[in-house]
Design a protein around this motif. Structure first.
Motif, PDB file in Angstrom:
ATOM      1  N   GLY A 159      50.645 -45.374  37.863  1.00  0.00           N
ATOM      2  CA  GLY A 159      49.988 -46.703  38.583  1.00  0.00           C
ATOM      3  C   GLY A 159      48.805 -46.381  39.191  1.00  0.00           C
ATOM      4  N   SER A 160      48.493 -45.275  39.551  1.00  0.00           N
ATOM      5  CA  SER A 160      47.087 -45.121  40.531  1.00  0.00           C
ATOM      6  C   SER A 160      46.425 -43.925  40.154  1.00  0.00           C
ATOM      7  CB  SER A 160      47.627 -45.279  41.872  1.00  0.00           C
ATOM      8  OG  SER A 160      47.977 -46.427  42.238  1.00  0.00           O
ATOM      9  N   LEU A 161      45.086 -43.735  40.165  1.00  0.00           N
ATOM     10  CA  LEU A 161      44.571 -42.840  40.190  1.00  0.00           C
ATOM     11  C   LEU A 161      44.244 -42.181  41.783  1.00  0.00           C
ATOM     12  CD1 LEU A 161      41.474 -43.592  37.763  1.00  0.00           C
ATOM     13  CD2 LEU A 161      43.288 -42.159  37.396  1.00  0.00           C
ATOM     14  N   VAL A 162      44.256 -40.805  41.831  1.00  0.00           N
ATOM     15  CA  VAL A 162      44.388 -40.328  43.105  1.00  0.00           C
ATOM     16  C   VAL A 162      43.144 -39.048  43.092  1.00  0.00           C
ATOM     17  CG1 VAL A 162      45.451 -38.726  45.017  1.00  0.00           C
ATOM     18  CG2 VAL A 162      46.836 -40.625  43.574  1.00  0.00           C
ATOM     19  N   ASN A 163      42.293 -39.285  44.080  1.00  0.00           N
ATOM     20  CA  ASN A 163      41.057 -38.230  43.949  1.00  0.00           C
ATOM     21  C   ASN A 163      41.635 -36.734  44.138  1.00  0.00           C
ATOM     22  OD1 ASN A 163      38.902 -39.919  43.763  1.00  0.00           O
ATOM     23  ND2 ASN A 163      39.122 -40.483  46.151  1.00  0.00           N
ATOM     24  N   ASP A 203      39.598 -47.808  40.377  1.00  0.00           N
ATOM     25  CA  ASP A 203      39.228 -47.041  41.330  1.00  0.00           C
ATOM     26  C   ASP A 203      40.222 -46.041  41.788  1.00  0.00           C
ATOM     27  OD1 ASP A 203      36.540 -48.151  41.624  1.00  0.00           O
ATOM     28  OD2 ASP A 203      37.373 -49.621  42.882  1.00  0.00           O
ATOM     29  N   ALA A 204      39.930 -44.967  42.213  1.00  0.00           N
ATOM     30  CA  ALA A 204      41.001 -43.927  42.698  1.00  0.00           C
ATOM     31  C   ALA A 204      41.153 -43.808  44.238  1.00  0.00           C
ATOM     32  CB  ALA A 204      40.470 -42.305  42.437  1.00  0.00           C
ATOM     33  N   VAL A 205      42.271 -43.468  44.530  1.00  0.00           N
ATOM     34  CA  VAL A 205      42.652 -43.640  46.273  1.00  0.00           C
ATOM     35  C   VAL A 205      42.627 -42.174  46.654  1.00  0.00           C
ATOM     36  CG1 VAL A 205      43.903 -45.890  46.116  1.00  0.00           C
ATOM     37  CG2 VAL A 205      45.000 -43.313  45.676  1.00  0.00           C
ATOM     38  N   ASN A 206      42.477 -42.141  48.179  1.00  0.00           N
ATOM     39  CA  ASN A 206      42.422 -40.800  48.358  1.00  0.00           C
ATOM     40  C   ASN A 206      43.633 -40.215  48.959  1.00  0.00           C
ATOM     41  OD1 ASN A 206      39.395 -40.512  48.584  1.00  0.00           O
ATOM     42  ND2 ASN A 206      39.262 -41.942  50.472  1.00  0.00           N
TER      43      ASN A 206
END
Length: 910
Positions: free
Chosen positions: A267-271, A344-347
């Motif tokens: 689901g998400s990119l994570v830094n 976009d990636a999340v922190n």
């Protein structure tokens, strides 16, 4: 629900100190499982599959099919619904034919005759659903696109191609139409008129003449991609005087340029966390296209390469860094380049990665977290894996390191889509990934014949042997199709099968290209490509946050049974309930008279009626004192409105070429019939004006495409009265005016037919100013003397044959137009069960009585009710046709436990 303790024990032993379990009363996992169980119990999910005898057809053929309706995670035959609806939908998204079939133990057999008095050549859809399935929405209906070609009635062969040009930042689309005769010779300098339509909407009109190649180009108007999706070009080519041929072309444009989408795993990119990113490139025709490219960061540094592996799909890996953004530089096959922004990636968050290892029956789930997330010590998350609403695994996990691995034993999991979801400690969904499990839990079907090579008209004896994976014989219910594959060639990977439909297509979002590719010859490569498909197309049955919130939407549609209840309400003219009123239900043809009494709320019911096709009723209401100043309000079960075609990639833009072998075979067959003084397989009317020698039936004096204008009620375009509907038709010439007597009548030299009866304006005012609930269709003939004469039929003696009037021909559903309106009386024609024909296969046992006609059938044998015995076996016998070639036997079916089976067998006829 009782959780599988063995799975918890397995994980506890494997990951001591990682998995933390709390009491069942406090465990957030238990809350999730309970919410899912409640949803499953109150929303049992039905699925439908149709096994048809062939992948495509010719006008005059019969579609033979068997319907399988299953329910729940085990795909067991459904006992919930007693009726299934099967619709044949044309390119204009209108229902051309509709059947209602009785379901017995979740199965039904049926057939649709493809008569050219109703159906022209084109792309059609078979759509099937139950009333209960409507609660979940049309996304879950069975919906398959296929082609219908034309042979003896085809004077014009036509195809469509597309030309895309770039004009600044916009893309221009031009359709190139080409018209030839049966020999491939172009129709040169022939007038063409066209209409670009989308369902009931007229988008554009135009015309011109064909060039020396028989071509004409049509500019598709500038619009958003969705505006031209599911539109079609309706053209008329004048090949001779009074010979206008109608051809329909689908506008197969899913978008105005190749569309590339990105899907981070889970689901998400994570830094700071390495992730797999799936991608899918879809061309303008709705099919996957190969692409390659590189990923560059905001400092213009290349950080990853990408290249599609299968049908425009693939994946690459990326470790995003805080403060940076990323773009993919995509190169298409024509050399053009496009730059697209990545999500976009999340922190702060997790990356959920899943690795399916079929060899060890293990699914490895890995929860990855970055440093920012790990600073929140002792975070507890929940992991739930479910298949078809049944929880296969559930656990609470404490995340205290960068990568937490959870091996899950999948030994007892069923084949199908497994949805793996990660939740926060509060129960909010965080990540999700779906995988497909291909287990050894399908039927082991074997087909054997006495030999592999036969002669024409020779008797074939065949045996089907059904066992489970352990070799135990199975009693199952099967459908068997035998076709001549030389006449009906097809790509088996593109077909929808009982396995691909019930296990894959019915549960996943979006169009699936070549669904049977993943099942007909499974290999390591097909399994890897299936996992890429899972990366790019998610599970669609429910949304977790809706389940967790406890929202339970009551079903709008009840599950129908084999028998029907006719219900309604008696009310005063002021809409107050009439208690104790008498309601009479009558059918004069059957001699049926039933009475009942309304309750205190004015409600009444006639129960347990078995209604077949064509049965109509008159219902009459009376007060306790036999008064008739009341209204009888009937509850009517409606059919689902037509839906747009989502399978754009399956639309055939060159039907004559793809169906060439079948068309040539049908031409040969009809020539043989004519040689022996016979007509074709059906009484086919040519596309040019040819008078029919036999009497037309009610409402069928002309073909729909011969009318100048056609009106059919459409729930997507509601209007208050019939008059309003007719005046709002696109580009219509229809308008009404008040005559001196204060009556509405059509402007111009018109006459009106209602149910084939000539009606004066004073007699149809009530119908004109009422709603369209009783209207089946309306034909208008403005200019053609032949069409007007056909519609007027026996009334033509009243008019000048050289100049007949324009005609408005109205056909009601009841077929019994009433001049006076009585609200206490309702005429009702419910959708009854359709009659089903039996497949006929000739026998050639006796050479002396042999049929002199050449037998060129493409469907050699069809049996929708093949049942294996206690030993798992059944024998079949039939005779080959006169056509040589490769014959393909397809057997599909299911048993009481929901085990699915499919097998294909081939033999040669010399």
């Amino acid at each position: 629900m009782k959780l599988k303790r063995s799975l918890f024990l397995f994980c506890a032993i494997t990951l001591i100190g990682v998995l933390a379990f709390t009491s069942r009363d406090e465990d957030p996992v238990e809350k999730l499982v309970t919410a899912l169980q409640k949803w499953t119990d109150t929303n049992p999910q039905e699925k439908i599959y149709l096994h048809t005898d062939k992948p495509y057809y010719i006008v005059g053929d019969t579609i033979w099919f068997k319907t399988y309706v299953t329910i729940g995670s085990k795909n067991q035959l459904s006992a919930l619904s007693g009726a299934v609806y099967v619709d044949l939908i044309n390119e204009g998204d209108s229902v051309a034919q509709s059947l209602k079939l009785p379901l017995t133990a979740g199965m039904a057999k049926g057939n649709i005759v493809l008569s050219d008095t109703v159906l022209p050549e084109g792309n059609y859809r078979l759509r099937a659903y139950t009333q209960w399935m409507r609660n979940a929405g049309s996304d879950y209906f069975y919906d398959r696109t296929f082609s219908i070609g034309n042979s003896v009635a085809n004077a014009v062969f036509a195809k469509i191609d597309y030309i895309y040009t770039q004009d600044g930042t916009s893309t221009k689309v031009k359709a190139l139409l080409k018209y030839t005769n049966q020999k491939g010779e172009p129709y040169v300098d022939k007038p063409i008129r066209y209409e670009l339509r989308k369902s009931y909407k007229l988008l554009a009109t135009g015309g011109g003449n064909t060039n020396e190649l028989g071509e004409i180009s049509v500019n598709i108007p500038d619009s958003k991609p969705g505006d031209v999706l599911n539109s079609y070009l309706l053209t008329k080519i004048a090949i001779a005087k009074d010979a206008n041929i109608v051809k329909s072309f689908p506008i197969k444009t899913a978008s105005l340029k190749t569309d590339v989408q990105f899907f981070p795993e889970g689901g998400s990119l994570v830094n700071g966390v390495r992730s797999r990113i799936g991608f899918k490139a879809t061309g303008t025709n709705g099919l996957g296209v190969p692409v390659k490219g590189v990923v560059i960061d905001s400092e213009d540094k290349e950080v990853a390469e990408l290249e599609s592996k299968h049908l425009g799909m693939g994946y690459f890996q990326l470790t995003p860094e805080q403060g940076k953004t990323y773009q993919a530089k995509i190169t298409y096959t024509d050399g053009s380049v496009n730059i697209l922004k990545l999500p976009d990636a999340v922190n702060d968050g997790y990356v959920l990665s899943v690795y399916n290892n079929p060899e060890t029956d293990t699914i490895l789930v890995r929860v990855n977290a970055n440093g920012s997330t790990l600073k929140k010590e002792g975070q507890a998350v929940s992991l739930v894996a479910q298949c078809g609403g049944t929880v296969q695994y559930a656990a609470s996990i404490v995340i205290n390191k960068a990568a937490t691995s959870i091996p899950i034993s999948a030994k007892d999991f069923p084949s199908g889509i497994l949805q793996i979801s990660l939740f926060s400690e509060e129960g909010s969904p965080l990540n999700e990934r779906v995988v497909f499990l291909q287990r050894n839990d399908l039927m082991d079907l074997k087909i054997n014949s006495s030999k592999k090579e036969y002669g024409v008209r020779e008797k074939v004896e065949m045996e089907i042997d059904a066992k489970d994976a352990s070799g135990k014989p199975l009693v199952g219910d099967f459908s068997v199709s035998v076709i001549n594959e030389t006449i009906v060639p097809s790509d088996e990977t593109t077909e929808s099968t009982i396995i691909s439909q019930l296990l894959l297509s019915s549960d996943i979002r979006g169009y699936i290209e070549k669904p049977n590719y993943y099942f007909y010859k499974p290999t390591d490569e097909t399994k890897a490509n299936l996992d890429i498909l899972m990366l790019t197309q998610g599970y669609r049955r429910f949304v977790w946050k809706d389940l967790i919130s406890g929202k339970q939407v009551p079903p709008i549609y009840r599950a129908e049974k084999l028998v029907t209840d006719i219900t309604g309400k008696l009310a005063t003219l002021g809409n107050k309930p009439v208690a104790g009123g008498k309601v009479t239900l009558m059918n004069n043809k059957l001699g049926l008279i039933l009475d009942t009494v309304s309750d205190n709320n004015g409600l009444f019911k006639f129960s347990n009626l078995l209604i077949t096709e064509g049965i109509d009723f008159m219902l009459q209401g009376r007060t306790l004192k036999n008064g008739k100043r009341l209204e009888l309000q009937l509850d009517k079960v409606t059919q689902h409105e037509p839906t747009s075609n989502v399978n754009i990639g399956d639309i055939n833009t060159n039907i004559p070429a793809v169906l060439k072998a079948s068309i040539e075979n049908n031409i040969e067959q009809d020539m043989d019939l004519q040689k022996h003084g016979k007509t074709g397989r059906v009484q086919q009317l040519r596309e040019v004006q040819v008078s029919a020698s036999k009497k037309w039936g009610f409402g069928n004096h002309i073909n729909e495409n011969q009318a100048d204008e056609v009106f059919k009620p459409d729930s997507r375009r509601p209007c208050a009265t019939l008059k309003e509907c007719l005046e709002e038709m696109d580009k219509t010439r229809v308008s009404f005016t008040l005559n001196k007597g204060g009556l509405w009548q059509l402007k111009g030299n018109y006459v009106t037919l209602i149910d084939d009866v000539l009606i004066e304006p004073e007699d149809y005012q009530e119908l004109l100013l009422s709603d369209v609930s009783d209207i089946r269709k309306i034909y208008f003939s403005y200019q053609s003397r032949v069409m007007s004469a056909r519609l007027l039929a026996s009334y033509m003696a009243r008019f000048d044959p050289k100049d007949p009037p324009s005609v408005m021909a109205i056909y009601t559903k009841s077929g019994n137009f009433r001049k006076k309106y009585d609200p206490s009386v309702v005429y009702y024609t419910p959708k009854g069960f359709s009659a089903v024909k039996e497949f006929y296969a000739p026998k050639y046992d006796n050479p002396a009585a042999s049929n002199p006609l050449t037998d060129l059938r493409s469907t050699i044998y069809w049996n929708p009710a093949t049942v294996t015995d206690q030993e798992g076996k059944v024998k079949l016998t039939y005779f080959n046709s006169d056509n040589k070639g490769t014959y393909r036997v397809t057997v599909e079916g299911i048993n009481a436990d929901g085990l699915l089976g499919r097998q294909v067998y081939r033999y040669t006829v010399n």
